[in-house]
Design an enzyme around this catalytic site. Sequence first.
Site, short mmCIF file in Angstrom:
data_model
loop_
_atom_site.label_atom_id
_atom_site.label_comp_id
_atom_site.label_asym_id
_atom_site.label_seq_id
_atom_site.Cartn_x
_atom_site.Cartn_y
_atom_site.Cartn_z
N CYS A 1 -8.31 -6.88 -4.80
CA CYS A 1 -9.54 -6.80 -5.56
C CYS A 1 -10.70 -6.23 -4.76
CB CYS A 1 -10.11 -8.03 -6.23
SG CYS A 1 -9.05 -8.89 -7.07
N ARG B 1 -10.75 -6.17 -10.38
CA ARG B 1 -9.58 -6.88 -10.20
C ARG B 1 -8.50 -5.72 -10.32
NH1 ARG B 1 -6.20 -11.22 -14.02
NH2 ARG B 1 -4.79 -12.02 -12.44
N GLY C 1 -7.96 -10.08 -1.66
CA GLY C 1 -6.86 -10.47 -0.66
C GLY C 1 -5.54 -11.18 -1.42
N GLY D 1 4.22 -1.89 8.24
CA GLY D 1 4.64 -2.18 9.29
C GLY D 1 3.50 -2.33 10.36
#
Length: 637
Positions: A2, A47, A74, A356
Amino acid sequence: MCGICGFTGHDVEQNTVITNMMNRIIHRGPDGAGVYSSPAITMGFRRLSIIDLSSAGDQPMYNEDKSLVITFNGEIYNYKELREELEAAGHVFSNHADTEVLVHGYEEWGARLLDRLRGMFAFLIWDTQKEELFAARDMFGIKPFYYGQIDGQLVYASEIKSILEYPLYHKEVNTEALEQYLSFEYSVLPETFFKGIFKLMPGHYMIWKKGELSISRYFDPMLIPDKGPVDSDKLTDAIDEAMQESIRYHMVSDVEVASLLSSGVDSSYVATQFHGARTYTVGFDYETYNEIPYAQELSQTLGIQNTGKVISTEEYWNELSRIQYFMDEPLADASASALYFVDREAARDVKVILSGEGSDEFFGGYVIYHEPMSLARYQKLPKGLRKGLAAVVDKLPGHPKGKGFILRGSRDVQERFIGNANVYDMKLRNKVLKHTTSDSEPWRLTAPYYQKAQNSGLKETEMMQYIDLNFWLVGDILLKADKMSMAHSIESRVPFLDRGVWECARRIPLEEKVTNENTKVCFRRAAHRYLTDFQAKKKKLGFPVPIRVWLRQDKYYNIVREAFTGETAGQFFHTDELVRILDAHKAGKEDYSRHIWVVYMFLLWYKEYFTEGGCSVTMEDELEMERTRKNNRAQAL
């Protein structure tokens, strides 16, 4: 995933201001919005729904008696385990979102909650009874958090552009940030390129109460390598197990999860383990800058779909201004643009991707980590002799063979290494910049971290890792990962940057990370279990971008030259020196591509944020993004 924003007090028209701040970051959350407002604070939320897709996952969110209010950006991957623990302690939950674990966890443990979290986060909790604000950022800085103290009030957001909508803030360029940027190639100071706007640094939390701000560090990524003999097989098992566990956590989602894939061992390993259906790759229309054939071959072997996007030169250059807008601050890492394009491709199909980032910093992957080994014999010579030789060869024109070796060998690691990038040295920086400050040498910023590393008994390469963990990782690697993915409303997850993986990686002895033959030695052994010998041992490319080639072509040389001789450049730089560097590069006398790119990206960024009409993304563009996303979702249903 968000976007959050807000401000304390009621010195402005709260509804209008919070709406404008939220609209500026619609790209971070086009699926919905929410506001909490009181005379003491206004909290906004955008959101992107990933877990608990129902409206029950909307924010702001509360504890049982609504004395605590939270907005959160998060993912908390171990939220189910934490929820069980909190329910056993008597907490009552109203939904299945990970956000509610944070508000109850803070109620139960206070700041000690942060030591229990496994995930990426920037969140803010308002205590309505104490009228106290608590905000925190994750261990490594995966998620951003910006703030400023403006006319006695605290203003904050996931992106700087949101804070710029606060009417009492007046924009001003932080010229000290520009100085350091020329060396580091990213914004390295806690104070951003916008005077008075700061970053909450990784592993820190802050408390605001009655106009007083305090900031504390709760996590320090210090290496503690094991001493004594190492069982290589057991270490390989531990790495593989930690990574597989992390990937399982990072696959927790109520929507499909895909993965980015380059030709490197990091993303290749993740592709073999994530058990998803799609991978995404980009390349350029130059053979040596195209990783798509490799990615397609590996994906075919794994039986998963790969989408490869060839970025044309013209397409790349056309998007540069827009990319600097989404970045918030100038970033001269050319691979950021490659991320922009690959994330755009992925966003056509999915909301979540694995990437990665973090592997090189954890496992010792950068080629420059060999340097202490290559310099070791030379540095046994007296330092005075080495300094004298360096003074002589420094006067030689160009870069004759061995010049760089002698110059670097004359300096201790603290003097020569400020992170994975070191573009402008002090001599050239002072030639180029019109306005400089005293005591601005870049190593003054890294010195306290070297001192910590020395006190912990780390070897030189391990010191370099510690510097990168605190500087390069957050300032470059994670900044571009977050900003480029969120530009397309897609969540980027980084399974290497996991608490469990860190506890394993921080204990790895140097000889299991870097040798004369290769880097990431122990991780490559783990990856070799699932990849061919070539794939596991292949040297790192990252997202290779041919800027060196482009800047010697008339079309792009002329574009940059026009910028270098323009009015904006004249405010900050000696333009004749800029043109000298540009011409030397075009003539093939020197490779100044990174020096040129650092300045050119700053000029594009300045145009976006400080030139009237220069912004590539208007508020209407943001609103149109929201409408498009809603229409696409409606059609899918």
